[in-house]
Design a protein around this motif. Structure first.
Motif, PDB file in Angstrom:
ATOM      1  N   PHE A 170       0.839  -1.187   0.000  1.00 33.81           N
ATOM      2  CA  PHE A 170       0.000   0.000   0.000  1.00 33.81           C
ATOM      3  C   PHE A 170       0.883   1.249   0.000  1.00 33.81           C
ATOM      4  CE2 PHE A 170      -3.607  -2.527   2.012  1.00 33.81           C
ATOM      5  CZ  PHE A 170      -4.421  -2.442   0.886  1.00 33.81           C
ATOM      6  N   THR A 171       1.613   1.459  -1.087  1.00 33.57           N
ATOM      7  CA  THR A 171       2.333   2.723  -1.210  1.00 33.57           C
ATOM      8  C   THR A 171       1.314   3.830  -1.466  1.00 33.57           C
ATOM      9  OG1 THR A 171       2.602   2.537  -3.598  1.00 33.57           O
ATOM     10  CG2 THR A 171       4.314   1.526  -2.214  1.00 33.57           C
ATOM     11  N   GLN A 172       1.760   5.061  -1.400  1.00 32.94           N
ATOM     12  CA  GLN A 172       0.841   6.187  -1.592  1.00 32.94           C
ATOM     13  C   GLN A 172       0.165   6.114  -2.955  1.00 32.94           C
ATOM     14  OE1 GLN A 172       2.640  10.016  -0.852  1.00 32.94           O
ATOM     15  NE2 GLN A 172       0.848  11.145  -1.511  1.00 32.94           N
ATOM     16  N   ASP A 173       0.941   5.854  -4.009  1.00 35.12           N
ATOM     17  CA  ASP A 173       0.374   5.812  -5.359  1.00 35.12           C
ATOM     18  C   ASP A 173      -0.555   4.614  -5.548  1.00 35.12           C
ATOM     19  OD1 ASP A 173       1.551   8.150  -6.250  1.00 35.12           O
ATOM     20  OD2 ASP A 173       3.350   7.142  -6.976  1.00 35.12           O
ATOM     21  N   VAL A 174      -0.169   3.455  -5.010  1.00 31.50           N
ATOM     22  CA  VAL A 174      -1.015   2.264  -5.132  1.00 31.50           C
ATOM     23  C   VAL A 174      -2.328   2.480  -4.391  1.00 31.50           C
ATOM     24  CG1 VAL A 174      -1.240  -0.169  -4.521  1.00 31.50           C
ATOM     25  CG2 VAL A 174       0.888   0.674  -5.526  1.00 31.50           C
ATOM     26  N   GLU A 175      -2.252   2.990  -3.185  1.00 33.73           N
ATOM     27  CA  GLU A 175      -3.477   3.232  -2.424  1.00 33.73           C
ATOM     28  C   GLU A 175      -4.377   4.232  -3.134  1.00 33.73           C
ATOM     29  OE1 GLU A 175      -5.049   4.811   1.937  1.00 33.73           O
ATOM     30  OE2 GLU A 175      -2.914   4.404   1.652  1.00 33.73           O
ATOM     31  N   GLY A 187     -11.255   2.080   5.617  1.00 32.54           N
ATOM     32  CA  GLY A 187      -9.922   1.849   6.171  1.00 32.54           C
ATOM     33  C   GLY A 187      -9.225   0.696   5.474  1.00 32.54           C
ATOM     34  N   LYS A 188      -7.961   0.887   5.182  1.00 30.27           N
ATOM     35  CA  LYS A 188      -7.232  -0.131   4.417  1.00 30.27           C
ATOM     36  C   LYS A 188      -6.777  -1.306   5.272  1.00 30.27           C
ATOM     37  CE  LYS A 188      -2.729   2.165   4.877  1.00 30.27           C
ATOM     38  NZ  LYS A 188      -1.646   2.871   4.152  1.00 30.27           N
ATOM     39  N   THR A 189      -6.899  -1.205   6.588  1.00 29.85           N
ATOM     40  CA  THR A 189      -6.418  -2.283   7.450  1.00 29.85           C
ATOM     41  C   THR A 189      -7.519  -3.268   7.850  1.00 29.85           C
ATOM     42  OG1 THR A 189      -6.760  -0.924   9.440  1.00 29.85           O
ATOM     43  CG2 THR A 189      -4.579  -0.839   8.401  1.00 29.85           C
ATOM     44  N   SER A 190      -8.762  -3.003   7.443  1.00 25.78           N
ATOM     45  CA  SER A 190      -9.833  -3.942   7.770  1.00 25.78           C
ATOM     46  C   SER A 190      -9.678  -5.210   6.932  1.00 25.78           C
ATOM     47  CB  SER A 190     -11.199  -3.311   7.497  1.00 25.78           C
ATOM     48  OG  SER A 190     -11.411  -3.160   6.104  1.00 25.78           O
ATOM     49  N   LYS A 191     -10.185  -6.325   7.453  1.00 28.39           N
ATOM     50  CA  LYS A 191     -10.101  -7.574   6.698  1.00 28.39           C
ATOM     51  C   LYS A 191     -10.834  -7.458   5.375  1.00 28.39           C
ATOM     52  CE  LYS A 191      -9.376 -11.000  10.353  1.00 28.39           C
ATOM     53  NZ  LYS A 191      -9.885 -12.243  10.973  1.00 28.39           N
ATOM     54  N   ARG A 192     -11.956  -6.789   5.370  1.00 26.61           N
ATOM     55  CA  ARG A 192     -12.723  -6.623   4.133  1.00 26.61           C
ATOM     56  C   ARG A 192     -11.894  -5.910   3.068  1.00 26.61           C
ATOM     57  NH1 ARG A 192     -18.569  -3.460   3.527  1.00 26.61           N
ATOM     58  NH2 ARG A 192     -18.766  -3.732   1.270  1.00 26.61           N
ATOM     59  N   ALA A 193     -11.223  -4.826   3.452  1.00 29.70           N
ATOM     60  CA  ALA A 193     -10.403  -4.074   2.509  1.00 29.70           C
ATOM     61  C   ALA A 193      -9.208  -4.887   2.042  1.00 29.70           C
ATOM     62  CB  ALA A 193      -9.945  -2.763   3.145  1.00 29.70           C
ATOM     63  N   ALA A 220       1.832   1.581  -9.418  1.00 26.29           N
ATOM     64  CA  ALA A 220       2.420   2.833  -8.893  1.00 26.29           C
ATOM     65  C   ALA A 220       2.957   3.695 -10.040  1.00 26.29           C
ATOM     66  CB  ALA A 220       3.533   2.501  -7.909  1.00 26.29           C
ATOM     67  N   TYR A 221       3.594   3.068 -11.021  1.00 22.24           N
ATOM     68  CA  TYR A 221       4.135   3.824 -12.147  1.00 22.24           C
ATOM     69  C   TYR A 221       3.053   4.308 -13.104  1.00 22.24           C
ATOM     70  CZ  TYR A 221       8.794   2.270 -10.748  1.00 22.24           C
ATOM     71  OH  TYR A 221       9.958   2.048 -10.047  1.00 22.24           O
ATOM     72  N   SER A 222       1.838   3.765 -12.989  1.00 23.62           N
ATOM     73  CA  SER A 222       0.762   4.149 -13.899  1.00 23.62           C
ATOM     74  C   SER A 222      -0.037   5.338 -13.391  1.00 23.62           C
ATOM     75  CB  SER A 222      -0.185   2.960 -14.111  1.00 23.62           C
ATOM     76  OG  SER A 222      -1.025   2.765 -12.990  1.00 23.62           O
ATOM     77  N   THR A 223       0.262   5.802 -12.194  1.00 25.31           N
ATOM     78  CA  THR A 223      -0.530   6.867 -11.595  1.00 25.31           C
ATOM     79  C   THR A 223       0.373   7.798 -10.809  1.00 25.31           C
ATOM     80  OG1 THR A 223      -2.488   7.293 -10.241  1.00 25.31           O
ATOM     81  CG2 THR A 223      -0.978   5.587  -9.458  1.00 25.31           C
ATOM     82  N   GLY A 224      -0.171   8.899 -10.340  1.00 27.06           N
ATOM     83  CA  GLY A 224       0.613   9.826  -9.527  1.00 27.06           C
ATOM     84  C   GLY A 224       1.571  10.668 -10.360  1.00 27.06           C
TER      85      GLY A 224
END
Length: 228
Positions: A170-175, A187-193, A220-224
């Motif tokens: 979960f880098t900034q660009d990936v997230e 939230g990215k830390t939930s099991k569902r996420a 990551a390279y495709s965005t940001g």
């Protein structure tokens, strides 16, 4: 769940990075399962400890002091560390050669115990890590969070990637990409996420044959703001 076709993500990354050859040169492949299984237990503990100490501090500060960590903590060999009396840890935490913070130092015996317990059942920590399928790599993340100390969030996954384990991050660009495309909500830390994200990466892996690590980097390279 409908996700964007991997070919579209890849072509966008190619355009941003100046061509196929330029993009491919930026990618860092993951190790094979056999290679992961052969990583010594002490290197797992070293990687976990490094990432714990790098959390909230400039990574270079930890890297510069790392030889002192290796010397003070017996090259992170599990048995000598587990034999240390409680008072020895306070003494080690006060050593000026390392970053002096007792709560983080105390993760070393705790995570050494986790590695030792898994080794008793699986032969080695690396062998245990290597058996996790790509489709449920977040189960490994969750085990580190629940059974280790300070290995939740990005800390455990970054340590795994550092050692070559095939995982996304979960880098900034990936997230940002995952949220923009509604793969990740809340939230990215939930099991569902975590499972929703893992499912998306598993689909991209099935479509492309690429490792989770490569897919994560390509996203990551495709965005940001990372044009060539």
């Amino acid at each position: 769940m409908t996700v964007e076709k991997f070919d579209s993500i890849y072509q966008r990354a190619v355009e941003r990075k100046g061509g196929v050859a330029s993009l491919e040169a930026l990618l860092h492949p993951a190790l094979s399962s056999a290679q992961v299984a052969n990583i010594p237990d002490d290197r797992w503990l070293a990687a976990f400890t490094m990432k714990v100490f790098q959390c909230g501090i400039q990574w270079k500060v930890v890297r510069d002091k790392w030889p002192n960590f290796e010397e003070l903590f017996f090259q992170f060999r599990i048995e000598p560390l587990l034999m240390q009396p409680d008072e020895a840890w306070e003494e080690k935490a006060a050593n000026p050669g390392i970053i002096r913070y007792l709560p983080k130092v105390m993760t070393i015996p705790a995570n050494a115990q986790m590695i030792f317990d898994i080794r008793l059942e699986h032969g080695s920590f690396g062998a245990w890590v290597a058996q996790f399928p790509k489709e449920r790599i977040v189960d490994l993340w969750l085990h580190l969070k629940n059974h280790g100390q300070r290995l939740g969030g990005n800390t455990g996954p970054y340590a795994l990637r550092q050692l070559g384990v095939d995982t996304f991050l979960f880098t900034q660009d990936v997230e940002a990409y995952l949220r923009a495309t509604k793969v990740l909500e809340g939230g990215k830390t939930s099991k569902r996420a975590l499972y929703a994200t893992n499912d998306a990466f598993a689909q991209w892996h099935a479509d492309s044959g690429r490792s989770l690590a490569e897919i994560s980097q390509i996203i990551a390279y495709s965005t940001g703001d990372n044009y060539a």
